[in-house]
Design a protein around this motif. Sequence first.
Motif, PDB file in Angstrom:
ATOM      1  N   ARG A   3       0.818  -1.205   0.000  1.00 47.14           N
ATOM      2  CA  ARG A   3       0.000   0.000   0.000  1.00 47.14           C
ATOM      3  C   ARG A   3       0.855   1.260   0.000  1.00 47.14           C
ATOM      4  O   ARG A   3       0.573   2.216  -0.732  1.00 47.14           O
ATOM      5  CB  ARG A   3      -0.938  -0.009   1.208  1.00 47.14           C
ATOM      6  N   ASN A   4       1.895   1.267   0.844  1.00 42.48           N
ATOM      7  CA  ASN A   4       2.743   2.459   0.972  1.00 42.48           C
ATOM      8  C   ASN A   4       4.204   2.090   0.729  1.00 42.48           C
ATOM      9  O   ASN A   4       4.950   1.854   1.682  1.00 42.48           O
ATOM     10  CB  ASN A   4       2.574   3.092   2.358  1.00 42.48           C
ATOM     11  N   PRO A   5       4.622   1.994  -0.524  1.00 41.83           N
ATOM     12  CA  PRO A   5       6.016   1.635  -0.820  1.00 41.83           C
ATOM     13  C   PRO A   5       6.985   2.716  -0.361  1.00 41.83           C
ATOM     14  O   PRO A   5       6.615   3.884  -0.203  1.00 41.83           O
ATOM     15  CB  PRO A   5       6.031   1.508  -2.352  1.00 41.83           C
ATOM     16  N   GLU A   6       8.235   2.315  -0.130  1.00 36.30           N
ATOM     17  CA  GLU A   6       9.274   3.250   0.290  1.00 36.30           C
ATOM     18  C   GLU A   6       9.472   4.322  -0.788  1.00 36.30           C
ATOM     19  O   GLU A   6       9.454   4.022  -1.991  1.00 36.30           O
ATOM     20  CB  GLU A   6      10.595   2.514   0.516  1.00 36.30           C
ATOM     21  N   PRO A   7       9.670   5.585  -0.374  1.00 35.50           N
ATOM     22  CA  PRO A   7       9.849   6.670  -1.361  1.00 35.50           C
ATOM     23  C   PRO A   7      11.009   6.424  -2.327  1.00 35.50           C
ATOM     24  O   PRO A   7      10.897   6.756  -3.519  1.00 35.50           O
ATOM     25  CB  PRO A   7      10.106   7.901  -0.480  1.00 35.50           C
ATOM     26  N   ASP A   8      12.118   5.837  -1.825  1.00 33.06           N
ATOM     27  CA  ASP A   8      13.248   5.629  -2.735  1.00 33.06           C
ATOM     28  C   ASP A   8      12.961   4.542  -3.765  1.00 33.06           C
ATOM     29  O   ASP A   8      13.549   4.533  -4.849  1.00 33.06           O
ATOM     30  CB  ASP A   8      14.544   5.333  -1.963  1.00 33.06           C
ATOM     31  N   THR A   9      12.026   3.633  -3.434  1.00 41.59           N
ATOM     32  CA  THR A   9      11.613   2.638  -4.428  1.00 41.59           C
ATOM     33  C   THR A   9      10.850   3.313  -5.565  1.00 41.59           C
ATOM     34  O   THR A   9      11.103   3.055  -6.746  1.00 41.59           O
ATOM     35  CB  THR A   9      10.723   1.557  -3.787  1.00 41.59           C
ATOM     36  N   ALA A  24       4.961   5.124 -11.669  1.00 39.59           N
ATOM     37  CA  ALA A  24       5.986   4.639 -10.750  1.00 39.59           C
ATOM     38  C   ALA A  24       5.371   4.119  -9.456  1.00 39.59           C
ATOM     39  O   ALA A  24       5.754   3.071  -8.935  1.00 39.59           O
ATOM     40  CB  ALA A  24       6.993   5.745 -10.446  1.00 39.59           C
ATOM     41  N   MET A  25       4.381   4.838  -8.928  1.00 36.61           N
ATOM     42  CA  MET A  25       3.707   4.409  -7.703  1.00 36.61           C
ATOM     43  C   MET A  25       2.970   3.097  -7.916  1.00 36.61           C
ATOM     44  O   MET A  25       2.999   2.192  -7.076  1.00 36.61           O
ATOM     45  CB  MET A  25       2.744   5.495  -7.231  1.00 36.61           C
ATOM     46  N   SER A  26       2.302   2.975  -9.068  1.00 36.39           N
ATOM     47  CA  SER A  26       1.574   1.746  -9.384  1.00 36.39           C
ATOM     48  C   SER A  26       2.526   0.552  -9.438  1.00 36.39           C
ATOM     49  O   SER A  26       2.234  -0.520  -8.881  1.00 36.39           O
ATOM     50  CB  SER A  26       0.841   1.897 -10.710  1.00 36.39           C
ATOM     51  N   LEU A  27       3.670   0.728 -10.094  1.00 38.28           N
ATOM     52  CA  LEU A  27       4.646  -0.357 -10.182  1.00 38.28           C
ATOM     53  C   LEU A  27       5.267  -0.651  -8.827  1.00 38.28           C
ATOM     54  O   LEU A  27       5.495  -1.823  -8.473  1.00 38.28           O
ATOM     55  CB  LEU A  27       5.731   0.005 -11.201  1.00 38.28           C
ATOM     56  N   ALA A  28       5.558   0.394  -8.051  1.00 36.28           N
ATOM     57  CA  ALA A  28       6.175   0.203  -6.734  1.00 36.28           C
ATOM     58  C   ALA A  28       5.262  -0.602  -5.816  1.00 36.28           C
ATOM     59  O   ALA A  28       5.726  -1.395  -4.991  1.00 36.28           O
ATOM     60  CB  ALA A  28       6.499   1.556  -6.114  1.00 36.28           C
ATOM     61  N   SER A 107      23.300  -4.481  -0.738  1.00 34.89           N
ATOM     62  CA  SER A 107      22.522  -3.928  -1.848  1.00 34.89           C
ATOM     63  C   SER A 107      21.026  -4.052  -1.589  1.00 34.89           C
ATOM     64  O   SER A 107      20.573  -4.986  -0.923  1.00 34.89           O
ATOM     65  CB  SER A 107      22.861  -4.653  -3.152  1.00 34.89           C
ATOM     66  N   THR A 108      20.291  -3.104  -2.144  1.00 33.38           N
ATOM     67  CA  THR A 108      18.829  -3.124  -2.082  1.00 33.38           C
ATOM     68  C   THR A 108      18.292  -2.966  -3.494  1.00 33.38           C
ATOM     69  O   THR A 108      18.729  -2.089  -4.237  1.00 33.38           O
ATOM     70  CB  THR A 108      18.291  -1.989  -1.189  1.00 33.38           C
ATOM     71  N   ALA A 109      17.362  -3.821  -3.853  1.00 40.25           N
ATOM     72  CA  ALA A 109      16.763  -3.771  -5.185  1.00 40.25           C
ATOM     73  C   ALA A 109      15.259  -3.964  -5.052  1.00 40.25           C
ATOM     74  O   ALA A 109      14.757  -4.362  -3.994  1.00 40.25           O
ATOM     75  CB  ALA A 109      17.359  -4.861  -6.075  1.00 40.25           C
ATOM     76  N   CYS A 110      14.556  -3.666  -6.116  1.00 42.45           N
ATOM     77  CA  CYS A 110      13.139  -4.034  -6.149  1.00 42.45           C
ATOM     78  C   CYS A 110      12.961  -5.010  -7.305  1.00 42.45           C
ATOM     79  O   CYS A 110      13.621  -4.890  -8.339  1.00 42.45           O
ATOM     80  CB  CYS A 110      12.232  -2.819  -6.287  1.00 42.45           C
ATOM     81  N   SER A 111      12.130  -5.989  -7.095  1.00 47.45           N
ATOM     82  CA  SER A 111      11.874  -6.973  -8.146  1.00 47.45           C
ATOM     83  C   SER A 111      10.415  -6.906  -8.559  1.00 47.45           C
ATOM     84  O   SER A 111       9.524  -6.729  -7.720  1.00 47.45           O
ATOM     85  CB  SER A 111      12.237  -8.382  -7.663  1.00 47.45           C
TER      86      SER A 111
END
Length: 227
Positions: A3-9, A24-28, A107-111
């Motif tokens: 619901r509330n993804p991290e801003p840097d994501t 971007a928000m939809s994908l995050a 490292s931090t990534a989003c998948s």
Amino acid sequence: MIRNPEPDTVQAIARGFDCDDAVAMSLARQAQRVSFGPRDIVLASGQRAEHLFLMIRGHARMLAISIDGRMAVIEEFRDGDLFGEGALTDDGAGSETGDEVVAVSHSTACSLESHVMVAAMSAHASVAMAISRRLLKRLMTQNRRMAEVSTLSTVGRIHSELLRLARDGVNLTISPPPVITQFALSLQTTRETVSRAISKLEKKGIVKREEDGLRVVAEHRLEELIF
């Protein structure tokens, strides 16, 4: 769905896929945020690629390992880079990864799942174009390296890679400076060969070590040494 993804994501997705904040928000919200420690395997060789990864911050490396244990660096992934693009093949079902991706540092990534990315590419031309440009740039880099193996000496390839990295940086500076062992591995040569080549360039005043990196002082002189 998050619901509330991290801003840097959200910011990383907007930059990485060249899309507006709403997309971007939809994908995050459909992304999974993942973290890795040094030497953690991000993608194992032979694993089915079902997710596209976007590096938020950190450093990972794609490695090819021969039957006799020899290792070669295929590609480096840093902030904003994509990997796992095999997830976009075979109608979104994903294909097997050929080489291993290993984290070099924390490292931090989003998948994002393959069907999410395929749908985003179909719905948003900017996302499709951003991914296409990145993959085309990667293909061109790999083609150049393959050609250089056949047409340049080992030292010439070192000079070429230094010049490429410097031009990608600010003020012809490679920052942070290249780690000799990693640099040698990426060019499939020895640490000693790379160290000698850079030392000679320093003595000739072509490159200079500075506090924030290695700067190419004489760009055209370095270019003349690529043979």
